[in-house]
Design a protein around this motif. Structure first.
Motif, mmCIF file in Angstrom:
data_model
loop_
_atom_site.group_PDB
_atom_site.id
_atom_site.type_symbol
_atom_site.label_atom_id
_atom_site.label_comp_id
_atom_site.label_asym_id
_atom_site.label_seq_id
_atom_site.Cartn_x
_atom_site.Cartn_y
_atom_site.Cartn_z
ATOM 1 N N ARG A 125 0.805 -1.219 0.000
ATOM 2 C CA ARG A 125 0.000 0.000 0.000
ATOM 3 C C ARG A 125 0.841 1.274 0.000
ATOM 4 O O ARG A 125 0.316 2.353 -0.225
ATOM 5 C CB ARG A 125 -0.933 0.011 1.231
ATOM 6 C CG ARG A 125 -2.151 -0.831 1.048
ATOM 7 C CD ARG A 125 -3.147 -0.588 2.179
ATOM 8 N NE ARG A 125 -3.539 -1.908 2.649
ATOM 9 C CZ ARG A 125 -3.420 -2.347 3.889
ATOM 10 N NH1 ARG A 125 -2.968 -1.562 4.823
ATOM 11 N NH2 ARG A 125 -3.791 -3.553 4.211
ATOM 12 N N MET A 126 2.129 1.130 0.301
ATOM 13 C CA MET A 126 2.993 2.304 0.358
ATOM 14 C C MET A 126 3.173 2.902 -1.031
ATOM 15 O O MET A 126 3.310 2.160 -2.014
ATOM 16 C CB MET A 126 4.372 1.951 0.915
ATOM 17 C CG MET A 126 4.391 1.664 2.355
ATOM 18 S SD MET A 126 6.097 1.317 2.846
ATOM 19 C CE MET A 126 5.853 0.870 4.520
ATOM 20 N N SER A 127 3.197 4.198 -1.102
ATOM 21 C CA SER A 127 3.463 4.856 -2.380
ATOM 22 C C SER A 127 4.926 5.288 -2.406
ATOM 23 O O SER A 127 5.476 5.735 -1.401
ATOM 24 C CB SER A 127 2.552 6.038 -2.574
ATOM 25 O OG SER A 127 2.781 6.989 -1.554
ATOM 26 N N ILE A 128 5.510 5.150 -3.546
ATOM 27 C CA ILE A 128 6.935 5.478 -3.677
ATOM 28 C C ILE A 128 7.116 6.878 -4.180
ATOM 29 O O ILE A 128 6.468 7.465 -4.892
ATOM 30 C CB ILE A 128 7.633 4.477 -4.636
ATOM 31 C CG1 ILE A 128 7.538 3.109 -4.013
ATOM 32 C CG2 ILE A 128 9.048 4.881 -4.881
ATOM 33 C CD1 ILE A 128 8.123 2.017 -4.880
#
Length: 116
Positions: free
Chosen positions: A113-116
């Protein structure tokens, strides 16, 4: 950093085959991963070894319960309380393995779910 893809394991015996494939040590930036020898000196224990230990514990407690049940069924033992204790140990080891799996999946989903 290299992340191994998730592999399907249909039963507990498949995990030993997966471990044979993943036994090759990976190096990141020229340094090898943490070894079990380093864990004895206070270094962090890799999650893989914790998970392997939990799987081995489930297998061994299940084998002990089966051996106790066979002894009770054939009349070789009348130690019913030890059978009950071994069943409780087996259930606890399964619960631990399930919780480890759930935490690993939760962590994986959180990372995805993390955005880069």
């Amino acid at each position: 950093m290299f992340i191994d893809p998730i592999q399907v394991a249909n039963n507990i015996s498949d995990i030993s085959q997966i471990n044979k494939v993943n036994d090759n040590k990976k190096t990141v930036n020229g340094t090898a991963g943490v070894s079990d020898a380093g864990a004895a000196q206070g270094a962090q224990v890799p999650f893989k070894s914790v998970f392997e230990d939990a799987v081995k514990d489930v297998i061994s407690t299940d084998q002990q319960v089966n051996a106790d049940a066979q002894k009770l069924a054939t009349g070789q033992s009348d130690n019913l309380h030890q059978y009950s204790i071994d069943i409780a140990k087996a259930q606890l080891s399964i619960d631990l393995l399930v919780e480890l799996r759930n935490k690993a999946l939760d962590s994986y989903n959180e990372i995805m779910r993390m955005s880069i």
